[in-house]
Scaffold this active site. Structure first.
Site, short mmCIF file in Angstrom:
data_model
loop_
_atom_site.label_atom_id
_atom_site.label_comp_id
_atom_site.label_asym_id
_atom_site.label_seq_id
_atom_site.Cartn_x
_atom_site.Cartn_y
_atom_site.Cartn_z
CG ASP A 49 -0.36 -0.02 2.53
OD1 ASP A 49 0.88 -0.17 2.61
OD2 ASP A 49 -1.09 0.12 3.53
CB SER A 50 4.57 1.71 -0.13
OG SER A 50 4.75 0.58 -0.96
CG ASP A 88 0.31 -4.00 2.17
OD1 ASP A 88 0.25 -4.75 3.16
OD2 ASP A 88 1.20 -3.16 1.99
CE LYS A 118 3.13 -5.66 3.84
NZ LYS A 118 2.63 -4.55 4.68
CD GLU A 120 0.82 -1.45 8.14
OE1 GLU A 120 0.55 -0.70 9.11
OE2 GLU A 120 1.20 -1.02 7.04
CD GLU A 187 8.08 -0.23 7.49
OE1 GLU A 187 7.08 -0.90 7.15
OE2 GLU A 187 8.31 0.93 7.06
O1 KIV Z 1 3.54 -1.05 1.68
C1 KIV Z 1 4.67 -1.54 1.53
O2 KIV Z 1 5.32 -1.39 0.49
C2 KIV Z 1 5.22 -2.30 2.64
C3 KIV Z 1 6.67 -2.67 2.57
C4 KIV Z 1 7.49 -1.47 2.79
C5 KIV Z 1 7.01 -3.77 3.48
O3 KIV Z 1 4.56 -2.59 3.58
#
Ligand code: KIV
Length: 275
Positions: A49-50, A88, A118, A120, A187
């Site tokens: 989600d970056s 994510d 993924k 968090e 992280e």
């Molecule tokens: O959103 C993302 O790209 C991430 C990575 C930095 C692990 O969570």
């Protein structure tokens, strides 16, 4: 009717089995062309989600939507033939309840064909992780610095400096591991703690700003390529300076258009000779 053979891409189980054998290599990918370029070199690609910050110019990842993750997840899936693909879960798509998390994860998996999701969170998400894993959703956890919690954490800073903070991360990692995550991103976490967690959990640990002691590493591709230069965290290494390459190419193009030297005769269509 026989079951068709599964594709030959790496699976979450393969990523789990790499622990103790060799370091796991991972990068983020958001588009088909980038996925094609990274696929031969990575064990898994993360549609992180970056992308909200890297591609869409958002200040945080909080505004990222399911629609964005699914569209970019589909794009990445079109570009891979080897790497496992994890997507994510965006902020707000899983924290409310384990049922909400399952609905969101199932939608992501059905609409993209990815290999897992993924999310968090630590101890507070353990029940959700177990619920998803029990129902066929491979889960990559994410502990330590959690960017979706930027508004309660008061910013992005490395974690595990105080005993209290270290104990919380330790507890989070253990909870996600026991819940059945096949791997977990650690992280922005101090080295001794990342090392201790990597030795203690059975899940494969993937570090980003968490030292070489983790079982594998991940970076945001645009960071390591020198494409995203809004800021550079200490843990990022530029393996290329693509922002400079692109700026120079754009400046050269603009100069040639203004000088009328582009397009040249070799780029120009002329009428075919009449027969
Ligand atoms: O959103 C993302 O790209 C991430 C990575 C930095 C692990 O969570």
């Amino acid at each position: 009717m026989s079951t068709p053979p599964r594709q030959k891409r790496l699976t979450p189980a393969d990523i789990a089995a790499l622990k103790g054998n060799r370091p796991v290599v991972s990068l983020t990918a958001y588009t088909t062309p980038m996925a094609r370029l990274l696929d031969p070199h990575c064990d898994f690609l993360l549609v992180g989600d970056s992308l909200g910050m890297v591609l869409y110019g958002m200040d945080t990842t909080v505004g990222v939507t399911m629609e964005m993750m699914i569209a970019h997840g589909q794009a990445v899936m079109r570009g891979v033939s080897r790497a496992c693909v994890i997507i994510d879960m965006p902020f707000g798509s899983y924290q409310e309840s384990k049922e909400q998390a399952f609905r969101s994860a199932a939608r992501i998996m059905k609409e993209t064909g990815c290999d897992g999701v993924k999310l968090e969170g630590g101890a507070e998400m353990a029940e959700t992780v177990a619920f998803l894993v029990d129902r066929g959703v491979p889960v990559l956890g994410h502990v330590g610095l959690m960017p979706q919690q930027v508004n309660t954490a008061g910013g992005y800073r490395s974690k595990g400096h105080s005993d209290k903070e270290a104990e919380k991360i330790r507890r989070d990692a253990r909870a996600i591991d026991e819940a059945g995550a096949f791997a977990m991103v650690i992280e922005g976490t101090v080295e001794p703690l990342a090392r201790e967690i990597s030795a203690a959990v059975s899940a494969t640990t993937i570090g980003i700003g968490a030292s070489p002691a983790c079982d594998g590493q991940i970076l945001v591709s645009d960071d390591m390529l020198g494409l995203f230069n809004d800021f550079k965290p200490r843990f990022v290494k530029h393996y290329a300076e693509l922002a400079e390459v692109i700026s120079k190419a754009a400046a050269d193009y603009a100069g040639e258009v203004r000088a009328r030297t582009f397009p040249g005769p070799e780029h120009t269509f002329q009428p075919r000779p009449k027969s």
